[in-house]
Design a protein around this motif. Structure first.
Motif, PDB file in Angstrom:
ATOM      1  N   CYS A 102       0.913  -1.117  -0.094  1.00  0.00           N
ATOM      2  CA  CYS A 102       0.090  -0.085  -0.064  1.00  0.00           C
ATOM      3  C   CYS A 102       1.017   1.207  -0.073  1.00  0.00           C
ATOM      4  O   CYS A 102       0.996   1.907   0.980  1.00  0.00           O
ATOM      5  N   PHE A 144       4.345  -6.050  17.237  1.00  0.00           N
ATOM      6  CA  PHE A 144       3.802  -6.829  18.467  1.00  0.00           C
ATOM      7  C   PHE A 144       2.198  -6.576  18.624  1.00  0.00           C
ATOM      8  O   PHE A 144       1.880  -5.296  18.397  1.00  0.00           O
ATOM      9  N   ARG A 146      -0.940  -5.801  20.888  1.00  0.00           N
ATOM     10  CA  ARG A 146      -1.215  -5.113  22.012  1.00  0.00           C
ATOM     11  C   ARG A 146      -2.613  -5.818  22.531  1.00  0.00           C
ATOM     12  O   ARG A 146      -2.791  -6.764  22.928  1.00  0.00           O
ATOM     13  N   ARG A 147      -3.503  -4.970  22.230  1.00  0.00           N
ATOM     14  CA  ARG A 147      -4.869  -5.219  22.789  1.00  0.00           C
ATOM     15  C   ARG A 147      -5.518  -6.010  21.486  1.00  0.00           C
ATOM     16  O   ARG A 147      -5.509  -5.666  20.250  1.00  0.00           O
TER      17      ARG A 147
ATOM     18  N   ARG B  80      -3.864   4.526  11.100  1.00  0.00           N
ATOM     19  CA  ARG B  80      -3.058   5.453  11.964  1.00  0.00           C
ATOM     20  C   ARG B  80      -4.121   6.101  13.057  1.00  0.00           C
ATOM     21  O   ARG B  80      -4.803   7.265  12.529  1.00  0.00           O
ATOM     22  N   GLU B  83      -3.802   7.985  19.472  1.00  0.00           N
ATOM     23  CA  GLU B  83      -3.952   7.160  20.732  1.00  0.00           C
ATOM     24  C   GLU B  83      -5.306   7.391  21.411  1.00  0.00           C
ATOM     25  O   GLU B  83      -5.750   6.400  21.927  1.00  0.00           O
ATOM     26  N   LEU B  86      -8.050   5.639  19.997  1.00  0.00           N
ATOM     27  CA  LEU B  86      -8.085   4.273  19.699  1.00  0.00           C
ATOM     28  C   LEU B  86      -9.343   3.343  20.085  1.00  0.00           C
ATOM     29  O   LEU B  86      -9.920   2.572  19.083  1.00  0.00           O
ATOM     30  N   GLU B 104      -4.891  -4.185  18.240  1.00  0.00           N
ATOM     31  CA  GLU B 104      -3.742  -2.943  18.385  1.00  0.00           C
ATOM     32  C   GLU B 104      -2.461  -3.489  18.207  1.00  0.00           C
ATOM     33  O   GLU B 104      -1.996  -4.453  18.927  1.00  0.00           O
ATOM     34  N   ARG B 105      -1.689  -3.028  17.275  1.00  0.00           N
ATOM     35  CA  ARG B 105      -0.281  -3.186  17.290  1.00  0.00           C
ATOM     36  C   ARG B 105       0.748  -1.984  17.654  1.00  0.00           C
ATOM     37  O   ARG B 105       0.171  -1.062  17.419  1.00  0.00           O
ATOM     38  N   GLU B 106       1.850  -2.554  17.898  1.00  0.00           N
ATOM     39  CA  GLU B 106       2.697  -1.477  18.475  1.00  0.00           C
ATOM     40  C   GLU B 106       3.443  -0.877  17.284  1.00  0.00           C
ATOM     41  O   GLU B 106       4.538  -1.365  16.752  1.00  0.00           O
ATOM     42  N   HIS B 107       2.720   0.065  16.578  1.00  0.00           N
ATOM     43  CA  HIS B 107       3.507   0.776  15.315  1.00  0.00           C
ATOM     44  C   HIS B 107       2.589   1.958  14.983  1.00  0.00           C
ATOM     45  O   HIS B 107       1.652   2.180  15.557  1.00  0.00           O
ATOM     46  N   PHE B 109       1.104   2.675  12.384  1.00  0.00           N
ATOM     47  CA  PHE B 109       0.040   1.963  12.199  1.00  0.00           C
ATOM     48  C   PHE B 109      -0.506   0.930  13.222  1.00  0.00           C
ATOM     49  O   PHE B 109       0.046   0.142  13.585  1.00  0.00           O
ATOM     50  N   LEU B 111      -3.856   0.036  14.232  1.00  0.00           N
ATOM     51  CA  LEU B 111      -4.911  -0.645  14.481  1.00  0.00           C
ATOM     52  C   LEU B 111      -5.077  -1.503  13.097  1.00  0.00           C
ATOM     53  O   LEU B 111      -4.981  -0.857  12.124  1.00  0.00           O
ATOM     54  N   TRP B 112      -5.209  -2.829  13.144  1.00  0.00           N
ATOM     55  CA  TRP B 112      -5.242  -3.704  12.019  1.00  0.00           C
ATOM     56  C   TRP B 112      -6.281  -4.514  12.214  1.00  0.00           C
ATOM     57  O   TRP B 112      -6.524  -5.327  13.374  1.00  0.00           O
ATOM     58  N   CYS B 139      -5.804   2.001   5.099  1.00  0.00           N
ATOM     59  CA  CYS B 139      -4.626   1.231   3.823  1.00  0.00           C
ATOM     60  C   CYS B 139      -5.278   0.028   3.743  1.00  0.00           C
ATOM     61  O   CYS B 139      -5.348  -0.960   4.861  1.00  0.00           O
TER      62      CYS B 139
END
Lengths: 157, 157
Positions: A102, A144, A146-147, B80, B83, B86, B104-107, B109, B111-112, B139
């Protein structure tokens, strides 16, 4: 894509089998099919490889896999198949996909899910895969989890 | 009501139910009786234990895992999200039935989620809906190839 009958079947079991003595009879009742038709339908979907597997689907987090990560690489298009095969052979990942990039925000095309008990173990596995599959020159990131806001089976219909 | 199960009080039979039946669930009118026979317990106990494992969150479901690309259209989407928004945005995404994983991921971006729909048109509609409801862009990385790794999980007590 699925025909009408297959769609009906998938709609019947996509949320999981009911935990009762005769789950396929219960599914059949909900979608207007006999128990035997539901069983035949499942066998047929398995045969056609529309169903990947049938069984217990576990939640990793609750089972002690607390360091779950999505690892992504930007792999040259010419190497995707070779790398996919090599990653499969490592036995270290639970899912491996190729996805469309993307651009400009997201240059990565190869995705693996790695489930580990702690961050170190997960990061180590990502590194092993990178080295073992000759991806040192590929841009990569480890994301990684998280939630978990939601995890359920896909609902198509 | 029994207390919820935790990792440390999974009993050997629970571990066998979690580990040994992730693949090749019996396609039999009484599948839980077949499982019971393999474990040397009765059908009612298998059902009771599976219900508890589901209630405690160890099991997502007992059922079929589909190859998304053979059934409908599926994509991995990323956003993105500031915070402080979220949870609000995650709730909007969760409310859509076509969303089946949301993490939720540590980045940047952070929210996946996976969107699965019966058609490409519906998939685009869902993405547009999320963008409209959140005011944020999405994305989308549709799957191009699945390397079909599905190891299941070995769980230790």
């Amino acid at each position: 894509m699925l025909d009408e009958r297959e769609q009906r079947l998938v709609a019947g079991f996509q949320n999981g089998f009911p935990l009762v003595e005769r789950p396929f009879e219960a599914i059949g009742q909900a979608i207007g099919l006999d128990e035997a038709d539901v069983l035949d339908g499942l066998r047929m979907l398995k045969e056609k490889e529309i169903i990947k597997r049938i069984g217990v689907v576990v939640h990793h987090h609750e089972l002690g896999y607390h360091a779950n990560a999505m690892v992504v690489w930007d792999v040259p298009d010419a190497r995707t198949r070779e790398i996919g095969e090599r990653i499969r052979a490592t036995g270290l990942v639970s899912l491996c996909y190729l996805r469309r990039r993307c651009p400009p925000h997201w240059p990565y095309n190869l995705y693996c899910m790695i489930h580990g008990r702690d961050r170190e173990e997960t990061a180590q596995r990502a590194e092993l895969i990178t080295q073992g599959c000759d991806m040192q020159s590929c841009a990569r990131e480890i994301l990684f989890s998280r939630r978990r806001f939601k995890q359920c089976g896909a609902r198509y219909f | 009501m029994r207390a919820p199960l935790h990792e440390y009080d999974l009993q050997p039979l629970d571990l066998r139910l979690l580990n040994d039946f992730q693949h090749d669930f019996p396609l039999d009118p009484r599948p839980f009786r077949r499982i019971a026979a393999r474990l040397g317990i009765d059908e009612a106990e298998v059902l009771e234990r599976l219900r508890r494992l589901q209630a405690s969150g160890h099991i997502s479901r007992v059922g079929a895992v589909l190859r998304a690309r053979r059934v409908g259209m599926s994509t991995l989407a990323a956003m993105r999200v500031p915070e402080e928004r979220l949870e609000e945005v995650a709730a909007i995404v969760n409310a859509i039935p076509e969303v089946n994983h949301n993490y939720e991921r540590e980045h940047a971006f952070n929210l996946w989620f996976v969107v699965t729909a019966r058609s490409a048109a519906r998939l685009a509609e869902v993405i547009a809906l999320i963008e409209a409801h959140t005011g944020l862009s999405v994305c989308s990385m549709p799957m191009e190839e699945d390397f079909h790794i599905d190891l299941g999980f070995q769980i230790h007590g």
